[in-house]
Design a protein around this motif. Structure first.
Motif, PDB file in Angstrom:
ATOM      1  N   LEU A 155      10.024 -44.278 -31.101  1.00 12.53           N
ATOM      2  CA  LEU A 155      10.845 -43.641 -32.412  1.00 12.53           C
ATOM      3  C   LEU A 155      12.139 -43.246 -32.058  1.00 12.53           C
ATOM      4  O   LEU A 155      12.679 -43.142 -30.935  1.00 12.53           O
ATOM      5  N   LYS A 156      12.847 -43.389 -33.208  1.00 10.88           N
ATOM      6  CA  LYS A 156      14.293 -42.966 -33.443  1.00 10.88           C
ATOM      7  C   LYS A 156      14.727 -41.464 -33.187  1.00 10.88           C
ATOM      8  O   LYS A 156      13.744 -40.728 -33.818  1.00 10.88           O
ATOM      9  N   VAL A 157      15.501 -41.317 -32.647  1.00  8.93           N
ATOM     10  CA  VAL A 157      15.947 -39.780 -32.369  1.00  8.93           C
ATOM     11  C   VAL A 157      17.481 -39.437 -32.025  1.00  8.93           C
ATOM     12  O   VAL A 157      18.084 -40.267 -31.622  1.00  8.93           O
ATOM     13  N   LEU A 158      17.812 -38.656 -32.897  1.00 13.13           N
ATOM     14  CA  LEU A 158      19.178 -38.141 -33.180  1.00 13.13           C
ATOM     15  C   LEU A 158      19.109 -36.906 -32.060  1.00 13.13           C
ATOM     16  O   LEU A 158      18.600 -35.910 -32.705  1.00 13.13           O
ATOM     17  N   GLU A 159      20.016 -36.715 -31.320  1.00 13.15           N
ATOM     18  CA  GLU A 159      19.943 -35.439 -30.319  1.00 13.15           C
ATOM     19  C   GLU A 159      21.227 -34.518 -30.771  1.00 13.15           C
ATOM     20  O   GLU A 159      22.180 -35.005 -31.301  1.00 13.15           O
ATOM     21  N   ALA A 160      20.954 -33.333 -30.815  1.00 12.41           N
ATOM     22  CA  ALA A 160      22.126 -32.146 -31.057  1.00 12.41           C
ATOM     23  C   ALA A 160      22.179 -31.180 -29.941  1.00 12.41           C
ATOM     24  O   ALA A 160      21.078 -30.706 -29.390  1.00 12.41           O
ATOM     25  N   PRO A 161      23.464 -30.908 -29.462  1.00 10.54           N
ATOM     26  CA  PRO A 161      23.354 -30.226 -28.360  1.00 10.54           C
ATOM     27  C   PRO A 161      23.193 -28.565 -28.618  1.00 10.54           C
ATOM     28  O   PRO A 161      23.026 -27.792 -27.750  1.00 10.54           O
ATOM     29  N   VAL A 162      23.532 -28.305 -29.896  1.00  8.06           N
ATOM     30  CA  VAL A 162      23.058 -26.897 -30.138  1.00  8.06           C
ATOM     31  C   VAL A 162      21.947 -26.957 -31.260  1.00  8.06           C
ATOM     32  O   VAL A 162      22.007 -27.487 -32.203  1.00  8.06           O
ATOM     33  N   TYR A 163      20.926 -25.964 -30.705  1.00 10.01           N
ATOM     34  CA  TYR A 163      19.819 -25.758 -31.525  1.00 10.01           C
ATOM     35  C   TYR A 163      19.837 -25.562 -32.875  1.00 10.01           C
ATOM     36  O   TYR A 163      19.058 -26.116 -33.571  1.00 10.01           O
ATOM     37  N   GLU A 164      20.816 -24.529 -33.346  1.00  8.38           N
ATOM     38  CA  GLU A 164      20.917 -24.074 -34.647  1.00  8.38           C
ATOM     39  C   GLU A 164      21.587 -25.145 -35.471  1.00  8.38           C
ATOM     40  O   GLU A 164      21.174 -25.485 -36.765  1.00  8.38           O
ATOM     41  N   ASN A 165      22.235 -26.291 -35.027  1.00  8.29           N
ATOM     42  CA  ASN A 165      22.779 -27.163 -35.815  1.00  8.29           C
ATOM     43  C   ASN A 165      21.822 -28.186 -36.281  1.00  8.29           C
ATOM     44  O   ASN A 165      21.807 -28.987 -37.107  1.00  8.29           O
ATOM     45  N   ILE A 166      20.414 -28.179 -35.508  1.00 12.36           N
ATOM     46  CA  ILE A 166      19.416 -29.320 -35.829  1.00 12.36           C
ATOM     47  C   ILE A 166      18.924 -29.130 -37.387  1.00 12.36           C
ATOM     48  O   ILE A 166      18.839 -29.896 -38.272  1.00 12.36           O
TER      49      ILE A 166
END
Length: 296
Positions: free
Chosen positions: A153-164
């Motif tokens: 599966l393709k995943v884009l990571e975000a370092p800050v929870y709210e930014n997801i």
């Protein structure tokens, strides 16, 4: 004379307060982080349950931390004594894991948070191959990232929870897989910010996964205290009652109402091989949600 008596009393109270032990925990990740209250209140209950006459530590929130920083701070042991986080073999090797699922494995039962314009697209997903064409959002350093990528599966990571939530709303990724107990509450709390985000009800993504409490390895006495408290809470039903009453998890019951018409099952290569994730004392299993086929 009166001042002297009051001074002694105030000094006695101050000394007593200093004698009360404390445990450092992180602050909530944001004003919407009700996960924090779930785990903090559970930790407090476990400590009280197994105190056996010992002073119960006061839980003191030190700093706001995303998962990566919290793990680094737990390793240093200066501003963090206990942390709750999704488990994997690396964490269990580095820290002392209290290996009792804090939400009975609900974290591994996932439904998708997505923009409402994506609902028709998800109506066409009937296999892992179909989901592999899309991109998920996940938090940086979350074990889910490796689990999902191992499954192709393709995943884009975000370092800050709210930014997801911002990324999902802006269309930078297609879906955000959330534990059953997280998704609805998260959307309710953020409805004014993201009115176009919805939870897709008909597809369940499942892999064996859970959150444990972790301490430093040298804090074995503390770990055993927490462990004994959680076991006692399981024995008398208090842990399940905690789930049924908590704002985070109470909407999950009865579990049968969380059924989905389509299931995608993934393996979790990060899980310790001796994890007994089919033990009903500690874990919910797919059958609890109406799914009867064998897990991978």
């Amino acid at each position: 004379m009166k001042w002297g008596i009051l001074s002694v009393l105030y000094l006695s109270l101050a000394l007593h307060a200093q004698e009360q032990p404390q445990l450092l925990i992180p602050k909530p990740r944001s004003e919407y982080d009700i996960n924090h209250q779930y785990y903090v209140s559970l930790l407090d209950k476990a400590l009280r349950k197994a105190a056996n006459g010992r002073p119960v530590p006061r839980l003191v929130a030190s700093y706001q931390m995303e998962q990566g920083r919290a793990l680094r701070e737990l390793a240093k042991g200066e501003v963090l004594d206990v942390f709750w986080v999704g488990t994997d073999q690396e964490k269990e090797h580095q820290f002392r894991a209290i290996r009792i699922p804090l939400e009975r494995g609900l974290m591994g039962f996932r439904k998708m948070t997505l923009h409402k314009d994506k609902q028709a697209l998800f109506d066409t997903i009937h296999s892992l191959q179909g989901l592999q064409r899309l991109t998920a959002c996940q938090g940086a350093y979350w074990p889910d990232v490796s689990i999902m990528r191992t499954a192709g599966l393709k995943v884009l990571e975000a370092p800050v929870y709210e930014n997801i939530f911002k990324q999902i709303n802006a269309g930078r990724c297609d879906y955000f897989p959330r534990g059953l107990h997280e998704g609805l509450v998260e959307l309710q709390l953020r409805h004014s910010l993201y009115p176009n985000l919805v939870r897709y009800p008909d597809l369940m993504l499942h892999y064996p996964f859970t959150v444990y409490f972790f301490t430093q390895k040298q804090h074995e006495a503390l770990a055993q205290w927490i462990e004994q408290g959680l076991e006692a809470m399981i024995d008398d039903g208090e842990l399940l009652a905690h789930m049924q009453q908590s704002e985070l998890t109470r909407q999950m019951f009865p579990l049968s109402q969380q059924a989905a018409s389509r299931w995608l099952l993934l393996k979790n290569p990060l899980l310790s091989p001796d994890t007994d994730y089919q033990n009903p004392r500690y874990w919910f299993v797919p059958a609890d949600f109406g799914y009867l086929q064998e897990q991978p």
